[in-house]
Write a protein that holds these residues in place. Structure first.
Motif, mmCIF file in Angstrom:
data_model
loop_
_atom_site.group_PDB
_atom_site.id
_atom_site.type_symbol
_atom_site.label_atom_id
_atom_site.label_comp_id
_atom_site.label_asym_id
_atom_site.label_seq_id
_atom_site.Cartn_x
_atom_site.Cartn_y
_atom_site.Cartn_z
ATOM 1 N N ALA A 216 0.853 -1.213 0.206
ATOM 2 C CA ALA A 216 -0.506 -0.122 -0.379
ATOM 3 C C ALA A 216 0.734 1.134 -0.091
ATOM 4 N N HIS A 217 1.794 1.721 -0.955
ATOM 5 C CA HIS A 217 2.886 2.297 -0.903
ATOM 6 C C HIS A 217 2.225 3.337 -2.638
ATOM 7 N N ILE A 218 2.385 4.893 -2.303
ATOM 8 C CA ILE A 218 2.050 5.127 -3.768
ATOM 9 C C ILE A 218 3.461 5.618 -4.786
ATOM 10 N N LYS A 232 3.731 10.999 -3.672
ATOM 11 C CA LYS A 232 3.731 9.546 -3.781
ATOM 12 C C LYS A 232 5.160 9.625 -2.444
ATOM 13 N N CYS A 233 5.520 8.005 -2.452
ATOM 14 C CA CYS A 233 6.116 7.788 -1.501
ATOM 15 C C CYS A 233 7.425 8.045 -2.432
ATOM 16 N N ALA A 234 8.567 8.800 -0.585
ATOM 17 C CA ALA A 234 10.068 8.689 -1.358
ATOM 18 C C ALA A 234 10.950 8.273 -0.663
ATOM 19 N N HIS A 235 10.625 6.863 -0.325
ATOM 20 C CA HIS A 235 11.103 5.458 -0.085
ATOM 21 C C HIS A 235 12.371 6.001 1.539
ATOM 22 N N ARG A 236 11.474 6.606 2.360
ATOM 23 C CA ARG A 236 11.803 6.902 3.777
ATOM 24 C C ARG A 236 12.711 5.689 4.191
ATOM 25 N N THR A 237 11.229 5.131 4.297
ATOM 26 C CA THR A 237 10.754 3.752 4.980
ATOM 27 C C THR A 237 11.475 3.975 6.735
ATOM 28 N N LEU A 238 10.874 5.027 6.658
ATOM 29 C CA LEU A 238 10.640 5.172 8.374
ATOM 30 C C LEU A 238 8.907 5.173 8.390
ATOM 31 N N CYS A 239 8.122 4.299 7.456
ATOM 32 C CA CYS A 239 6.406 4.258 7.819
ATOM 33 C C CYS A 239 6.422 4.091 8.832
ATOM 34 N N GLU A 240 6.814 3.373 10.185
ATOM 35 C CA GLU A 240 5.995 3.013 11.076
ATOM 36 C C GLU A 240 5.787 4.044 11.947
ATOM 37 N N GLY A 242 4.547 6.843 11.153
ATOM 38 C CA GLY A 242 3.784 8.036 10.419
ATOM 39 C C GLY A 242 4.004 8.927 9.114
ATOM 40 N N CYS A 243 3.547 8.825 8.275
ATOM 41 C CA CYS A 243 4.598 9.466 6.746
ATOM 42 C C CYS A 243 3.507 10.682 6.393
ATOM 43 N N PRO A 244 4.363 11.614 6.982
ATOM 44 C CA PRO A 244 4.233 13.243 6.297
ATOM 45 C C PRO A 244 4.152 13.082 5.537
ATOM 46 N N LEU A 245 3.854 12.276 4.146
ATOM 47 C CA LEU A 245 3.885 12.895 2.886
ATOM 48 C C LEU A 245 2.189 11.446 2.307
ATOM 49 N N GLY A 246 2.203 10.968 3.775
ATOM 50 C CA GLY A 246 0.903 10.528 3.033
ATOM 51 C C GLY A 246 1.538 8.954 1.984
ATOM 52 N N GLY A 247 2.522 9.250 1.927
ATOM 53 C CA GLY A 247 3.227 7.708 0.867
ATOM 54 C C GLY A 247 2.339 6.383 1.233
ATOM 55 N N TYR A 248 1.926 6.507 2.590
ATOM 56 C CA TYR A 248 2.208 4.527 2.428
ATOM 57 C C TYR A 248 -0.123 4.609 3.330
ATOM 58 N N PHE A 249 -0.868 3.476 2.629
ATOM 59 C CA PHE A 249 -2.423 3.773 3.443
ATOM 60 C C PHE A 249 -2.626 4.108 4.897
ATOM 61 N N ARG A 367 13.677 0.867 -0.304
ATOM 62 C CA ARG A 367 12.610 -0.521 -0.882
ATOM 63 C C ARG A 367 11.905 -0.974 0.198
ATOM 64 N N PRO A 368 10.384 0.140 0.050
ATOM 65 C CA PRO A 368 9.971 -0.458 1.422
ATOM 66 C C PRO A 368 9.008 -1.694 1.203
ATOM 67 N N ASN A 369 9.639 -2.848 0.639
ATOM 68 C CA ASN A 369 8.601 -3.570 -0.245
ATOM 69 C C ASN A 369 9.841 -4.861 -0.056
HETATM 70 S S1 SF4 Z 1 7.531 7.186 5.257
HETATM 71 FE FE1 SF4 Z 1 7.029 4.831 4.258
HETATM 72 S S2 SF4 Z 1 5.733 5.865 3.287
HETATM 73 FE FE2 SF4 Z 1 6.501 7.698 3.772
HETATM 74 S S3 SF4 Z 1 7.867 8.067 2.417
HETATM 75 FE FE3 SF4 Z 1 8.808 6.782 3.465
HETATM 76 S S4 SF4 Z 1 8.302 4.295 2.181
HETATM 77 FE FE4 SF4 Z 1 7.293 6.269 1.905
#
Ligand code: SF4
Ligand SMILES: Cc1cc2nc3c(=O)[nH]c(=O)nc-3n(C[C@H](O)[C@H](O)[C@H](O)COP(=O)(O)OP(=O)(O)OC[C@H]3O[C@@H](n4cnc5c(N)ncnc54)[C@H](O)[C@@H]3O)c2cc1C
Lengths: 572, 173
Positions: A216-218, A232-240, A242-249, A367-369
């Motif tokens: 569930a990544h844009i 768009k997901c910026a590949h920060r892989t800090l998702c847990e 909370g993502c300020p970009l709303g990159g994941y659902f 890659r968050p995947n």
């Molecule tokens: S925190 Fe997750 S969803 Fe947000 S940019 Fe990073 S990898 Fe993408």
């Protein structure tokens, strides 16, 4: 006086009540408000607003107070939640701490919870796969649990519906065990993952596909995502965090703000639902009883329909605690099966190895995947001495190592110049289907209560022989696949980890065709109390091998659509 | 530029690769700012010279300048159990006494070579506590140094938001 009373009741009356604001509750809120219903969303935890309530989301490693290490004593005080890989200095604010919300472990069960607006949607690993027809047909074909009352074709349009809005990236692989969805562009597999995929295609003639994970990544925002304020997901892989970009659902980034925009949603945090109120005369549910977690006062709210989305085990708890003359054993529980047939996913096995090819290649970025091996065991027919099968993750990484042996300048040079390993590290983890059984159950504890006076949940869930055999098969099959691909130094590990830590607990309020053997019908309605809908993991008749949340989303959207139609037709 | 603006900016770039934003060049030890050292001035100076001995200044800053000693003290205080904290405190005292025994002067007045000698001798000591102290001091110094803003951004190419994953790129010679 009488007037005042009606006024007070009116103020507390909505068209619909949704219990829980996590992945499934967020969807219920979005669908019901979207169809014009005045909806009250009750959330036991605090409010977590998108972006502003993600305090760690934008901290660099050197800005975390202890650079990622947990303060001493925290893990010791939290033997359950600290086992979760995602629990850490930057994420602890979104996890329930052990002592805050006690429960009874009749058998060891690591119950991982997130009590806040958005529930666990902030924390999840965002893997999203559709079930296939083989999964829905499983119980009937293999003779366990009860037959599902719906087929893949009933849910397929709803998968499409939720995927488009949530934003799911994936490749159209044409794999029968894992139907394609409405995908945004896929993440790439790396050279070694690609190699493994091709090697297995040759070895097994297409019977064991290896694909990039669906998540569930844009990866490429569509207008519907931009309209949600997500990008768009910026590949920060800090998702847990909370993502300020709303990159994941997450509910916080997606469904809840969408529902709020309709002006029809009232979100009430700090509202612990105690029980659902059943009216004997009307023969239906009329509202819910809530304990305000700040004041500890009991309050009541009323509505025509109620969606129960408190996450699987808490939804069981609420129904079990909703007793009345008509339902002395819990709402809708005429057959005594409420709380039974709990199942989960078996994640206890992992396998790791090395690969000494592609040494002139590496990866870049993050890659968050990862890659994914859909279930291949017992897919088309029964072929082993255990039922069902497992899916697996697969990932390859070109690790690096630095030289920490020296002192002074030597040490400095060593650590500033890490060298790529002379191999790739590869690994898989098992995601096994477990068989729902009557003996795996949750119930209300007779004595112990939580801080709000609600009976504590007593959990009694365990592995069985089928899981042990399946684990052994996972080791054998994956070892064979790894060997055929030329991987070396193959190591298997059975962690024996406690059920619960998979965080895919399901069942207890299962769907089925027959009110004698199930609690919910094909529309997620309680057979015996039709204006109550349960659309989270509690409704699951069997577990399949997919990460479950996408299926909860699809069930919720489908049930909400049906509920509103029934409401309009005055059938509820 | 504050963080909210950065995020807005990131969101606006949408399609393309994200450029490393302005914070990358700004010196900052934000997370240590609120930390009150419980060490005496002398102990703090001692710890600073210990981390500097482990990772000294060359053409790039050493551990002392990057305030790694403050990180080490903070993490020992916040994240380690009583036993490790005691080992650490005792280790500091031991470093001081070793210096006076061997060179008849305080560690702070020793030459870099003498300081190094003190630490390497302790790392090979028959006393488990001394060895453990050095092991802990070394690993925390390395961690504090590698996770410092300077090293991450200037030396190791840290990117918070790489905006990409390439699965098969040639290894740079
Ligand atoms: S925190 Fe997750 S969803 Fe947000 S940019 Fe990073 S990898 Fe993408
Ligand atoms: C680390 C981690 C990784 C995961 N990875 C994946 C993955 O890759 N893919 C996947 O599909 N799933 C994954 N999951 C599981 C996923 O998070 C859950 O399946 C999903 O969140 C369930 O949605 P839900 O709405 O049922 O529950 P939740 O999202 O947990 O929401 C339930 C909400 O109800 C509230 N609530 C509970 N009781 C009450 C009450 N009595 N009154 C009022 N409110 C109440 C809670 O506070 C919570 O906000 C993962 C979970 C975690 C923690």
């Amino acid at each position: 006086m009488a007037n005042l009373n009606t006024d007070a009741i009116k103020r507390r009356t909505y068209d619909a009540i949704v219990i829980g604001s996590g992945i499934s509750g967020g969807w219920a809120a979005k669908e019901l408000t979207g169809k014009g219903l005045k909806t009250l969303v009750l959330e036991r935890g605090r409010e977590v607003k998108h972006v502003v309530d993600y305090p760690t989301a934008q901290l660099h490693p050197w800005e975390l107070p202890n650079r990622g290490q947990m303060r001493s004593g925290v893990n010791e005080a939290n033997p359950v939640v600290s086992k979760c890989y995602a629990f850490g200095e930057a994420t602890e604010q979104f996890f329930v701490k052990d002592a805050e919300h006690p429960y009874v472990q009749e058998k060891p069960f690591d119950w991982i919870r997130g009590y806040q607006t958005g529930g666990k949607s902030l924390l999840w690993a965002r893997q999203t796969q559709r079930w296939s027809k083989y999964d829905f047909e499983g119980p009937a074909r293999d003779g366990f649990a009860v037959e599902w009352p719906i087929s893949y074709d009933d849910l397929a349009p709803w998968y499409s519906y939720v995927e488009k809005f949530a934003g799911i990236s994936g490749n159209r692989d044409g794999v029968a065990a894992l139907p394609d969805g409405e995908f945004l562009p896929p993440h790439p597999m790396n050279c070694v993952e690609q190699y493994f995929s091709e090697s297995m295609a040759k070895t097994f003639g297409g019977a064991r596909p290896i694909i990039i994970g669906r998540c569930a990544h844009i990866t490429q925002p569509q207008p519907i995502h931009l309209e949600q304020g997500r990008s768009k997901c910026a590949h920060r892989t800090l998702c847990e965090r909370g993502c300020p970009l709303g990159g994941y659902f997450s509910s916080n980034a997606s469904t809840l703000p969408w529902a709020a925009k309709t002006g029809k949603m009232t979100l009430r945090p700090h509202s612990v639902v105690h029980s659902i109120i059943y009216d004997e005369k009307k023969q239906k549910a009329v509202g819910v009883r809530v304990i305000d977690s700040n004041t500890k006062e009991t309050e009541e709210f009323y509505a025509k329909i109620i969606f129960v989305n408190a996450a699987a085990l808490n939804s069981n708890l609420i129904l079990l605690n909703s007793t009345s003359n008509r339902f002395p054993n819990g709402l809708g529980n005429d057959n005594g099966l409420l709380g039974k047939y709990i199942a989960f996913h078996n994640y206890r096995a992992t396998i790791n190895a090395n690969y000494e090819g592609y040494l002139d290649k590496t990866t870049e970025g993050r890659r968050p995947n990862s890659a994914y091996i859909p279930r291949f065991r017992n897919l088309l027919k029964q072929e082993t001495d255990f039922l069902r099968g497992y899916a697996s993750g697969f990932s390859a990484n070109r690790g690096q190592r630095d030289d920490r042996n020296g002192w002074g300048e030597d040490l400095k040079t060593g650590i500033l110049n890490p060298k790529l390993n002379d191999f790739w590290s590869v690994g898989s983890h098992m995601m096994g289907e477990t068989i729902p059984k009557e003996s795996n159950y949750v119930a209300l504890d007779k004595d112990q209560r939580d801080p709000w006076g609600i009976p504590q949940l007593r959990i009694s869930v365990d592995y069985d022989e089928n899981d042990v055999k399946m684990t052994k098969d996972f080791f054998e099959q994956l070892t064979e696949m790894y060997t055929k691909a030329g991987f070396t130094n193959i190591r298997t590990n059975d962690s024996n980890r406690t059920p619960g830590l998979d965080i895919h607990e399901m069942g207890g309020v299962r769907m089925g065709k027959d009110p004698k053997t199930s609690l919910l019908n094909e529309w997620n309605q309680l057979h015996h109390c039709k204006n109550v809908f349960v659309t989270d993991g509690a409704c699951m008749t069997s577990t399949a091998t997919q990460n479950p949340s996408l299926t909860y989303m699809a069930f919720t959207a489908r049930a909400a659509d049906y509920a509103v139609k029934q409401l309009k037709a005055k059938n509820l | 530029m504050n963080r909210r603006q950065i995020v807005k900016g990131m969101a606006a770039t949408m399609g393309g690769l994200l450029v490393l934003p302005a914070w990358a060049s700004a010196w900052n030890t934000a997370s240590l700012q609120g930390f009150q050292s419980k060490l005496s001035g002398l102990e703090e100076a001692l710890l600073a010279e210990i981390v500097e001995t482990i990772i000294p200044e060359t053409d790039t800053p050493g551990a002392k300048k990057l305030e790694v000693h403050r990180f080490v003290e903070k993490i020992i205080t916040d994240c380690y159990d009583q036993k490790s904290r005691t080992t650490f405190a005792k280790g500091l005292t031991r470093v001081a006494s070793m210096a006076t025994q061997s060179y008849a002067k305080p560690f702070l007045s020793c030459t870099p070579a003498q300081r190094l000698e003190v630490l390497t001798t302790m790392s090979k000591s028959a006393d488990a506590d001394e060895q453990n102290f050095i092991r802990l001091a070394r690993s925390l110094t390395i961690r504090g140094y590698l996770s410092s803003e300077y090293v991450m951004t200037k030396l190791m190419g840290y990117e918070m938001a790489p905006g990409r994953y390439l699965g098969c790129v040639p290894v740079k010679a």
